[in-house]
Write an enzyme that holds these catalytic residues in place. Structure first.
Site, PDB file in Angstrom:
ATOM      1  N   ASP A   1      35.640  39.345  26.633  1.00 30.03           N
ATOM      2  CA  ASP A   1      36.559  40.491  26.710  1.00 30.03           C
ATOM      3  C   ASP A   1      37.661  40.406  25.655  1.00 30.03           C
ATOM      4  O   ASP A   1      37.907  41.364  24.922  1.00 30.03           O
ATOM      5  CB  ASP A   1      37.221  40.571  28.096  1.00 30.03           C
ATOM      6  CG  ASP A   1      36.248  41.072  29.167  1.00 30.03           C
ATOM      7  OD1 ASP A   1      35.126  41.488  28.807  1.00 30.03           O
ATOM      8  OD2 ASP A   1      36.627  41.043  30.351  1.00 30.03           O
TER       9      ASP A   1
ATOM     10  N   ARG B   1      49.845  32.719  35.080  1.00 26.44           N
ATOM     11  CA  ARG B   1      49.996  33.929  34.271  1.00 26.44           C
ATOM     12  C   ARG B   1      51.389  34.101  33.675  1.00 26.44           C
ATOM     13  O   ARG B   1      51.518  34.460  32.499  1.00 26.44           O
ATOM     14  CB  ARG B   1      49.613  35.174  35.079  1.00 26.44           C
ATOM     15  CG  ARG B   1      48.136  35.239  35.444  1.00 26.44           C
ATOM     16  CD  ARG B   1      47.247  35.093  34.226  1.00 26.44           C
ATOM     17  NE  ARG B   1      45.845  35.257  34.554  1.00 26.44           N
ATOM     18  CZ  ARG B   1      44.887  34.402  34.239  1.00 26.44           C
ATOM     19  NH1 ARG B   1      45.182  33.290  33.582  1.00 26.44           N
ATOM     20  NH2 ARG B   1      43.632  34.634  34.554  1.00 26.44           N
TER      21      ARG B   1
ATOM     22  N   SER C   1      32.451  35.037  37.118  1.00 26.08           N
ATOM     23  CA  SER C   1      33.714  35.165  36.396  1.00 26.08           C
ATOM     24  C   SER C   1      34.605  34.025  36.866  1.00 26.08           C
ATOM     25  O   SER C   1      34.890  33.887  38.054  1.00 26.08           O
ATOM     26  CB  SER C   1      34.349  36.519  36.721  1.00 26.08           C
ATOM     27  OG  SER C   1      35.716  36.497  36.369  1.00 26.08           O
TER      28      SER C   1
HETATM   29  N1  ARG Z   1      42.073  36.540  42.889  1.00 21.83           N
HETATM   30  C1  ARG Z   1      42.772  35.461  42.257  1.00 21.83           C
HETATM   31  C2  ARG Z   1      44.121  35.865  41.828  1.00 21.83           C
HETATM   32  O1  ARG Z   1      44.385  37.035  41.696  1.00 21.83           O
HETATM   33  C3  ARG Z   1      41.989  34.797  41.148  1.00 21.83           C
HETATM   34  C4  ARG Z   1      41.480  35.681  40.050  1.00 21.83           C
HETATM   35  C5  ARG Z   1      40.845  34.835  39.015  1.00 21.83           C
HETATM   36  N2  ARG Z   1      39.976  35.521  38.127  1.00 21.83           N
HETATM   37  C6  ARG Z   1      38.683  35.240  37.949  1.00 21.83           C
HETATM   38  N3  ARG Z   1      38.051  35.842  37.014  1.00 21.83           N
HETATM   39  N4  ARG Z   1      38.038  34.366  38.662  1.00 21.83           N
HETATM   40  O2  ARG Z   1      44.982  35.038  41.593  1.00 21.83           O
END
Ligand code: ARG
Length: 406
Positions: A13, A93, A182
């Site tokens: 991506d 993040r 993912s």
């Molecule tokens: N649902 C989790 C969060 O929002 C993890 C998301 C992680 N992304 C992934 N592509 N596995 O923190």
């Protein structure tokens, strides 16, 4: 010159975003930033290689130590949890976005780009930091905006379109059917979603796990280990002082070998979507259990009850990525104060997928052997009589009224 800073993982991506920045968004200077928060070294290397192929000015920022000391340890003090799993993606993040902001400021960039889709949580977390610190900057999210069709309309990218586009720009990504999962990974946890895992009643296949052994492969011999805490954060393992990064790395390995740290839950995303999530977080599970055990030893009953509410609020703010929210700061003032006494050691037994607390000790323990022990003489049991008689007074009055009224 128009400069854009792309938050770059090196995956498909974000790689597609690079030529898009030139061709569709008109930037002539593209800076890519990959922040190392403990994802596989191979991912970092791939990002560097692809950045080179696609001709960007590339930076790899090693933020691992900072991530553990300032983000994971804060999550430990707050028992950082969201709906039953140790938050990990969400606490990385803000740091990733902060590093992008630093690079953008130095470069005098006009815009940011990121590869988040419009369905997930990361767009909220990353853009919040960018907007808070550099409100004047433009933010572009090509994956959310979709692919531009000849007639000007946009539609979501499919995987094969992305691969085709990337390869047309010099990458060499094979069209394979694997890579269905993912994955997001940092030192505090590994998240696996996508493919059939999205079905809530599909049992996760063994192949999705990389940090934790299956029960059949864990050692029969349990492992005892002792974690030392100071002010609510771990400082030592089995009596040996080590850096946060060393400690988390070591614990991920040890606990993972014993199959500790798998979590399979339904999670409510910020947009309201319910998603099935699988996590592996061996170090986090062990450290959080030990931390709670130590708090239970040193905090008063009222403090524990109140802190559970504070922790839940903190966990939600952190999950939403509201890293600089005033309420978050207020809660942390309380959290840091109460953690001043969370110093001591906790011993855990790891075996066959479980991590159990088997001992705790602290100079701040609100525990008195003499008072608690059954054969003690210090506590005059006859003094309880009056207290027992008044216990539940109003509750008993209510029942006598009900009986009288029939
Ligand atoms: N649902 C989790 C969060 O929002 C993890 C998301 C992680 N992304 C992934 N592509 N596995 O923190």
């Amino acid at each position: 010159m128009s400069t854009v800073v792309l938050v770059y993982s090196g995956g498909l991506d974000t790689s597609v975003c690079i030529p898009l920045m030139r061709e569709e968004y008109g930037f002539d200077h593209i800076i890519t930033v990959t922040v190392d928060v403990g994802q596989p070294a191979e991912d970092i290397r791939q990002a560097e290689e692809r950045a080179k192929t696609l001709g960007t000015e590339h930076y790899t920022v090693d933020a691992r130590a900072e991530f553990v000391e300032n983000y994971c340890w804060l999550a430990v003090r707050a028992n950082g949890d969201y709906q039953g799993y140790p938050i990990s993606t969400s606490i990385a993040r803000p740091l990733i976005a902060l590093k992008a902001v630093e690079v953008a400021r130095r470069a005098g960039a006009q815009a940011y780009a990121h590869g988040c889709t419009g369905k997930g949580n990361d767009q909220f977390r990353i853009e919040y930091i960018m907007r808070t610190l550099t409100p004047e900057m433009q933010i572009i999210a090509p994956m959310r905006e979709g692919r531009r069709l000849p007639d000007g309309r946009r539609e979501p990218w499919t995987r094969s379109e992305e691969i085709e586009y990337a390869n047309a720009h010099g990458l060499n990504i094979p069209q394979t059917k694997d890579r269905i999962w993912s994955i997001d990974e940092n030192l505090w946890g590994r998240s696996i979603e996508g493919g059939r895992l999205e079905e809530p009643d599909y049992a996760p296949p063994e192949e999705i796990f990389q940090w934790t052994r299956s029960l059949a492969e864990t050692p029969d011999e349990p492992r005892l280990l002792t974690i030392g805490f100071e002010n609510g954060a771990p400082v030592s393992l089995d009596g040996e002082r080590m850096s946060g990064l060393e400690l988390v790395t070591a614990l991920n390995k040890i606990a993972g070998e014993h199959g500790v740290g798998r979590v399979d839950i339904m999670e409510d995303r910020m947009l309201g979507l319910k998603v099935r999530e699988n996590y592996e977080c061996p170090a986090a599970v062990v450290i959080l259990a030990a931390h709670r055990a130590l708090e239970a030893l040193v905090s008063t009953q009222a403090e524990l009850k109140f802190k559970a509410m504070v922790d839940r609020e903190w966990g939600e703010l952190a999950y939403k990525g509201l890293w600089f929210d005033p309420l978050k700061e207020d809660l942390e003032a309380f959290i840091n104060k109460i953690q001043e006494r969370v110093t001591g050691t906790v011993t855990m037994r790891l075996a066959k997928g479980s991590a159990v607390v088997v001992g705790r000790a602290s100079e701040w323990a609100l525990y008195n052997e003499d008072l608690a022990s059954f054969d003690s003489k210090t506590f005059d049991q006859s003094e309880s009589v009056g207290m027992v008689k008044t216990h539940g007074l109003q509750s008993r009055m209510y029942w006598s009224l009900r009986h009288r009224k029939g």
